[in-house]
Design an enzyme around this catalytic site. Structure first.
Site, short mmCIF file in Angstrom:
data_model
loop_
_atom_site.label_atom_id
_atom_site.label_comp_id
_atom_site.label_asym_id
_atom_site.label_seq_id
_atom_site.Cartn_x
_atom_site.Cartn_y
_atom_site.Cartn_z
N ASP A 80 10.68 -7.54 -1.44
CA ASP A 80 11.28 -7.28 -0.13
C ASP A 80 12.66 -6.73 -0.41
O ASP A 80 13.35 -7.20 -1.32
CB ASP A 80 11.36 -8.55 0.72
CG ASP A 80 11.77 -8.23 2.16
OD1 ASP A 80 11.33 -7.18 2.68
OD2 ASP A 80 12.52 -9.00 2.77
N ASN A 97 0.84 -1.20 0.00
CA ASN A 97 0.00 0.00 0.00
C ASN A 97 0.87 1.25 0.00
O ASN A 97 0.39 2.36 0.18
CB ASN A 97 -0.94 0.01 1.22
CG ASN A 97 -2.18 -0.85 0.97
OD1 ASN A 97 -2.77 -0.78 -0.10
ND2 ASN A 97 -2.54 -1.67 1.93
#
Length: 201
Positions: A73, A9
């Site tokens: 990541d 987000n």
């Protein structure tokens, strides 16, 4: 064609990814845009492990298989610290997301050390379907400064010095940083692999 659902987000990340993948005429949406609110625990030992876990968890949650799921990541790896902060980059000093404390700990851990080489790493996993998963890793090399410099960016950016530009990530204009970043490197690789996949279909 499927829609790419981003497992984030973070609006900056969403916009950057949209900018790069738009060349493939793909629709890219965030979790917020499809009404999903979920946090996947990042407890794997590698960046790729975390990216894959996030992508697969979300893919398996979604009934509508029109979505491909892209997760990443990333973090900082310092040679002389054996790859630390690594997967603990966001919580290096203990508290998640406390950049000031993380930077202070990094400077303390590197006190008196001459070898200051490091790199930002971004692992990305794109789940197209259960039989097709694209995995890539992007990197950008630099060195760790002796003090924070610059007001842009976030995280370790004020300490990450890129000799080619003679400045830290935090001193760079956003467009320059984004053009050479570890995320851009990973996204370019995803884009090429996805392009080949689309052309083969």
């Amino acid at each position: 064609m499927k829609t790419v659902l981003l497992a984030t987000n973070n609006e900056n990340k969403v916009n950057e990814i949209k900018d790069i993948l738009c060349e493939l005429n793909l629709k890219v949406v965030s979790l917020k845009e499809v009404g999903i609110n979920v946090e996947v625990e990042e407890d794997e030992l590698t960046f790729m492990g975390n990216a894959l876990k996030k992508a697969l968890t979300l893919y398996n949650m979604i009934d509508d298989k029109k979505y491909m799921v892209l997760a990443d990541d990333s973090g900082l790896s310092v040679d002389v610290l054996g790859g630390a902060p690594g997967v603990f980059s966001a919580r290096y000093a203990g508290e998640h997301g406390n950049s000031k404390a993380n930077n202070e700990k990094l400077l303390e851990d590197m006190k008196g050390l001459k070898n200051r080489k490091g790199k930002f790493i971004c692992a990305m996993a794109l789940v197209i379907d259960k039989d097709n998963i694209i995995k890539v890793q992007g990197e950008v090399e630099g060195s760790i400064g002796y003090e924070e410099k610059g007001d842009n960016g976030f995280g370790y950016d004020p300490l990450f010095f890129v000799s080619k530009y003679n400045m830290t990530f935090a001193e760079m204009d956003k467009d320059i940083k984004n053009s050479i970043s570890h995320r851009r490197d990973a996204l370019n690789k995803i884009k090429e692999k996805l392009k080949s996949y689309i052309e083969d279909k």
